[in-house]
Design an enzyme around this catalytic site. Structure first.
Site, PDB file in Angstrom:
ATOM      1  N   LYS A   1     -36.658 -31.482  -3.529  1.00  0.00           N
ATOM      2  CA  LYS A   1     -37.896 -30.681  -3.166  1.00  0.00           C
ATOM      3  C   LYS A   1     -39.045 -30.919  -4.242  1.00  0.00           C
ATOM      4  CE  LYS A   1     -35.482 -26.938  -2.824  1.00  0.00           C
ATOM      5  NZ  LYS A   1     -33.977 -27.485  -2.989  1.00  0.00           N
TER       6      LYS A   1
ATOM      7  N   GLY B   1     -33.658 -25.546  -9.618  1.00  0.00           N
ATOM      8  CA  GLY B   1     -33.803 -26.543 -10.661  1.00  0.00           C
ATOM      9  C   GLY B   1     -34.561 -27.870  -9.803  1.00  0.00           C
ATOM     10  N   HIS B   2     -35.841 -27.978 -10.069  1.00  0.00           N
ATOM     11  CA  HIS B   2     -36.581 -29.043  -9.322  1.00  0.00           C
ATOM     12  C   HIS B   2     -36.929 -30.063 -10.106  1.00  0.00           C
ATOM     13  CE1 HIS B   2     -37.543 -25.959  -6.124  1.00  0.00           C
ATOM     14  NE2 HIS B   2     -36.430 -25.900  -6.180  1.00  0.00           N
TER      15      HIS B   2
ATOM     16  N   ASP C   1     -31.087 -28.838  -3.747  1.00  0.00           N
ATOM     17  CA  ASP C   1     -30.993 -30.038  -4.729  1.00  0.00           C
ATOM     18  C   ASP C   1     -31.372 -31.391  -3.778  1.00  0.00           C
ATOM     19  OD1 ASP C   1     -30.343 -28.808  -6.542  1.00  0.00           O
ATOM     20  OD2 ASP C   1     -28.288 -28.660  -6.210  1.00  0.00           O
TER      21      ASP C   1
ATOM     22  N   GLN D   1     -34.053 -23.542  -3.137  1.00  0.00           N
ATOM     23  CA  GLN D   1     -32.689 -23.438  -2.619  1.00  0.00           C
ATOM     24  C   GLN D   1     -32.720 -24.360  -1.044  1.00  0.00           C
ATOM     25  OE1 GLN D   1     -33.532 -20.067  -3.922  1.00  0.00           O
ATOM     26  NE2 GLN D   1     -32.498 -21.146  -5.803  1.00  0.00           N
TER      27      GLN D   1
HETATM   28  P1  GDP Z   1     -34.575 -29.985  -5.932  1.00  0.00           P
HETATM   29  O1  GDP Z   1     -33.660 -28.841  -6.501  1.00  0.00           O
HETATM   30  O2  GDP Z   1     -34.374 -30.050  -4.313  1.00  0.00           O
HETATM   31  O3  GDP Z   1     -35.787 -30.146  -6.305  1.00  0.00           O
HETATM   32  O4  GDP Z   1     -33.494 -31.229  -6.300  1.00  0.00           O
HETATM   33  P2  GDP Z   1     -32.981 -31.418  -7.596  1.00  0.00           P
HETATM   34  O5  GDP Z   1     -33.804 -31.807  -8.817  1.00  0.00           O
HETATM   35  O6  GDP Z   1     -32.207 -30.370  -7.978  1.00  0.00           O
HETATM   36  O7  GDP Z   1     -31.972 -32.494  -7.379  1.00  0.00           O
HETATM   37  C1  GDP Z   1     -32.256 -33.937  -6.981  1.00  0.00           C
HETATM   38  C2  GDP Z   1     -31.889 -34.934  -8.048  1.00  0.00           C
HETATM   39  O8  GDP Z   1     -31.983 -36.312  -7.300  1.00  0.00           O
HETATM   40  C3  GDP Z   1     -32.881 -35.016  -9.171  1.00  0.00           C
HETATM   41  O9  GDP Z   1     -32.139 -35.561 -10.237  1.00  0.00           O
HETATM   42  C4  GDP Z   1     -33.805 -36.023  -8.674  1.00  0.00           C
HETATM   43  O10 GDP Z   1     -34.465 -36.815  -9.946  1.00  0.00           O
HETATM   44  C5  GDP Z   1     -33.078 -37.095  -7.906  1.00  0.00           C
HETATM   45  N1  GDP Z   1     -33.806 -37.712  -6.858  1.00  0.00           N
HETATM   46  C6  GDP Z   1     -34.663 -37.317  -5.938  1.00  0.00           C
HETATM   47  N2  GDP Z   1     -35.032 -38.244  -5.130  1.00  0.00           N
HETATM   48  C7  GDP Z   1     -34.359 -39.190  -5.199  1.00  0.00           C
HETATM   49  C8  GDP Z   1     -34.052 -40.714  -4.478  1.00  0.00           C
HETATM   50  O11 GDP Z   1     -34.660 -40.965  -3.701  1.00  0.00           O
HETATM   51  N3  GDP Z   1     -32.966 -41.298  -5.208  1.00  0.00           N
HETATM   52  C9  GDP Z   1     -32.211 -40.754  -6.223  1.00  0.00           C
HETATM   53  N4  GDP Z   1     -31.235 -41.835  -6.579  1.00  0.00           N
HETATM   54  N5  GDP Z   1     -32.402 -39.932  -6.698  1.00  0.00           N
HETATM   55  C10 GDP Z   1     -33.367 -39.169  -6.355  1.00  0.00           C
HETATM   56  P1  IMO Z   2     -32.742 -25.553  -6.017  1.00  0.00           P
HETATM   57  O1  IMO Z   2     -33.938 -24.937  -5.582  1.00  0.00           O
HETATM   58  C1  IMO Z   2     -28.333 -25.762  -5.101  1.00  0.00           C
HETATM   59  C2  IMO Z   2     -26.278 -21.800  -4.971  1.00  0.00           C
HETATM   60  C3  IMO Z   2     -25.265 -21.538  -6.071  1.00  0.00           C
HETATM   61  C4  IMO Z   2     -24.501 -20.541  -5.348  1.00  0.00           C
HETATM   62  C5  IMO Z   2     -25.267 -19.858  -4.411  1.00  0.00           C
HETATM   63  C6  IMO Z   2     -25.761 -18.553  -5.190  1.00  0.00           C
HETATM   64  O2  IMO Z   2     -32.486 -26.248  -6.902  1.00  0.00           O
HETATM   65  O3  IMO Z   2     -32.275 -26.492  -4.682  1.00  0.00           O
HETATM   66  P2  IMO Z   2     -27.347 -17.685  -6.732  1.00  0.00           P
HETATM   67  O4  IMO Z   2     -27.518 -18.079  -8.209  1.00  0.00           O
HETATM   68  O5  IMO Z   2     -28.629 -17.814  -5.913  1.00  0.00           O
HETATM   69  O6  IMO Z   2     -26.755 -16.356  -6.734  1.00  0.00           O
HETATM   70  O7  IMO Z   2     -26.047 -18.727  -6.283  1.00  0.00           O
HETATM   71  O8  IMO Z   2     -26.385 -20.750  -4.260  1.00  0.00           O
HETATM   72  N1  IMO Z   2     -27.837 -22.304  -5.447  1.00  0.00           N
HETATM   73  C7  IMO Z   2     -28.160 -23.470  -5.563  1.00  0.00           C
HETATM   74  N2  IMO Z   2     -27.404 -24.615  -5.177  1.00  0.00           N
HETATM   75  N3  IMO Z   2     -29.749 -25.615  -5.506  1.00  0.00           N
HETATM   76  C8  IMO Z   2     -30.291 -24.380  -5.927  1.00  0.00           C
HETATM   77  O9  IMO Z   2     -31.460 -24.428  -6.002  1.00  0.00           O
HETATM   78  C9  IMO Z   2     -29.515 -23.334  -5.853  1.00  0.00           C
HETATM   79  N4  IMO Z   2     -29.656 -22.134  -5.994  1.00  0.00           N
HETATM   80  C10 IMO Z   2     -28.588 -21.225  -5.805  1.00  0.00           C
HETATM   81  O10 IMO Z   2     -24.704 -22.610  -6.605  1.00  0.00           O
HETATM   82  O11 IMO Z   2     -23.397 -21.570  -4.526  1.00  0.00           O
HETATM   83 MG    MG Z   3     -32.334 -28.282  -7.790  1.00  0.00          MG
END
Ligand code: GDP
Ligand code: IMO
Ligand code: MG
Length: 423
Positions: A16, A40-41, A13, A223
């Site tokens: 990416k 979840g991207h 998270d 991840q």
């Molecule tokens: P990913 O799994 O690495 O793609 O990241 P996620 O989408 O799960 O979580 C990142 C969260 O931070 C999302 O809700 C993005 O919209 C948000 N986000 C990304 N870059 C920024 C930033 O620079 N500032 C803020 N406030 N939010 C951001």
């Molecule tokens: P993105 O790509 C954050 C965490 C879960 C749990 C552990 C194992 O959005 O960054 P799993 O379902 O893979 O067996 O869970 O890994 N986890 C993540 N945490 N971002 C993710 O993906 C994750 N995918 C799995 O919360 O601790």
């Molecule tokens: Mg994510």
């Protein structure tokens, strides 16, 4: 030409999805190489927010070919829903998305097994997303999984039943109810039928041909390094290789074809699920990060644990991945902090301080040693370029570059595509 790789350096998270979307105009192909619907991207542009789980983040650009590689574990039901949710964007999935016939399929019983294993672990549970990731990779390594290519064979249903029978005996052992299975199976077989309308190919040929012909390819990690099956905080990890090397095995690309490695990190740390997190905050500062950063999971909605930036952990992730450029995300979340702390080492039980990460079952006992820096304590809303940054933010970036010995080439100051500042 070489393939660039983009990876999360923390516990996932990091942002990416946003960065892949931002960089996408420079690429002709974006490829996912591991993980599955646990990811979840999030992408934000034109006032709309999209969360992608299995579809690569290049899908909104019509000139980009998106690849789901062999290293991915794929849930057909989730993919079908994702594609249907994007219908109004007129994306040509048949042309712009190719799925590896060697990718492993997540069956309904894999999700039940995930839940049964977690339940049996009690308070030692991993905190899995319950998407069936662990049990599916288990079957892959155990050489009994079904792959995307199997869906096309006439005996698919037979093979399916054989595997489900094995799963049922395990579920019986855990006394796990199968009452939801018929409904899940109905959705599954509908999704399998839908799958046959997609481009199912040996994607390793496509990716290597693209690289050879001079096209620019970006591998999109899911991840993060600290969730890697080998080098993460085992057993509190995911079940795939989340690192640069995973991009090779998950796409069939030789190590000699890897170019830049982009490492993404938040200006602080978060973790969702169980496991060690040495710099975790349980106070008002942690609450503030969660609130300002909207730190709730993109896949499960769970509150993310928050804490200060961990330098030993980042150094470790940089080392095992060969990171060549760093991108710092979510700087704006720290706008209202007068003091920003950075963990530069851990104090061991014998009093010695180390900067070598040792995330094992006992690492909760590690005491982080913090360096304090002055916060910028102002909004970054009007910032357009690096020179507009307040001095304490520049100092923060340059301080981190000194410790990490890799340049920070980009700083993100908001979720929108436009809130991206190059250095
Ligand atoms: P990913 O799994 O690495 O793609 O990241 P996620 O989408 O799960 O979580 C990142 C969260 O931070 C999302 O809700 C993005 O919209 C948000 N986000 C990304 N870059 C920024 C930033 O620079 N500032 C803020 N406030 N939010 C951001
Ligand atoms: P993105 O790509 C954050 C965490 C879960 C749990 C552990 C194992 O959005 O960054 P799993 O379902 O893979 O067996 O869970 O890994 N986890 C993540 N945490 N971002 C993710 O993906 C994750 N995918 C799995 O919360 O601790
Ligand atoms: Mg994510």
């Amino acid at each position: 030409m070489k393939m660039d790789v983009l990876l999360g350096l923390q516990w996932g998270d990091e942002g990416k999805g946003k960065v892949v979307d931002y960089l996408a105009p420079d690429y002709e192909m974006v490829a996912r190489f591991q993980g599955g619907p646990n990811a979840g991207h999030t992408l934000e542009f034109d006032g709309i927010k999209h969360v992608l789980h299995q579809i690569p983040s290049g899908i909104f650009r019509s000139n980009i070919k998106n690849i789901i590689g062999n290293g991915v574990v794929l849930d057909p039901v989730v993919l079908r829903k994702e594609i249907e949710a994007l219908k109004k964007f007129n994306i040509n999935f048949r042309q712009n998305l190719a799925i590896s016939k060697k990718a492993t399929i997540i069956l309904p019983t894999h999700k039940l097994l995930d839940a049964a294993y977690e339940k049996s672990k009690g308070d030692k549970k991993i905190g899995s997303t319950l998407k069936g990731i662990g049990p599916t990779y288990q079957d892959k390594i155990g050489r009994m999984a079904l792959r995307v290519g199997d869906m096309l064979a006439p005996d698919f249903e037979e093979k399916y039943k054989e595997l489900v029978k094995r799963h049922q005996s395990i579920l019986d052992y855990y006394q796990y109810s199968l009452k939801n299975l018929p409904a899940l199976e109905e959705d599954f077989f509908e999704a399998v039928a839908f799958f046959k309308s997609l481009q199912l190919v040996e994607t390793e040929f496509e990716v290597n041909a693209a690289i050879k012909s001079g096209k620019r390819v970006l591998a999109e990690g899911a991840q993060g390094a600290l969730l890697d099956i080998d080098f993460g905080s085992y057993p509190f990890v995911t079940s795939s290789s989340t690192m640069t090397a995973g991009a090779c095995t998950g796409l069939g690309v030789p190590p000699s074809s890897i170019g830049e490695v982009f490492g993404i990190f938040k200006a602080y740390c978060t973790r969702v699920g169980s496991g060690p997190f040495p710099t975790e905050l349980f106070d008002a500062d942690g609450e503030k990060m969660r609130r300002e950063g909207n730190e709730f999971g993109s896949t499960t909605g769970r509150a993310r644990r928050c804490g200060w930036l961990d330098i030993p952990a980042l150094k470790y992730s940089i080392m095992i991945n060969g990171v060549t450029q760093l991108f710092m995300m979510k700087a704006d979340v720290l706008n209202n902090f007068e003091v920003i702390k950075v963990c530069t080492g851990y104090e061991l039980p014998d009093g010695a301080v180390t900067d070598q990460l040792a995330l094992s079952g006992t690492s909760q006992e590690l005491r982080p040693v913090f360096q304090e820096l002055k916060g910028w304590n102002c909004s970054l809303d009007s910032v357009q370029k690096y020179d507009d940054f307040p001095k304490p933010l520049k100092d923060y970036v340059e301080y981190l570059e000194g410790l990490l010995e890799v340049p920070i080439k980009m700083v993100s100051v908001g979720p929108d595509r436009k809130k991206t500042i190059l250095k």
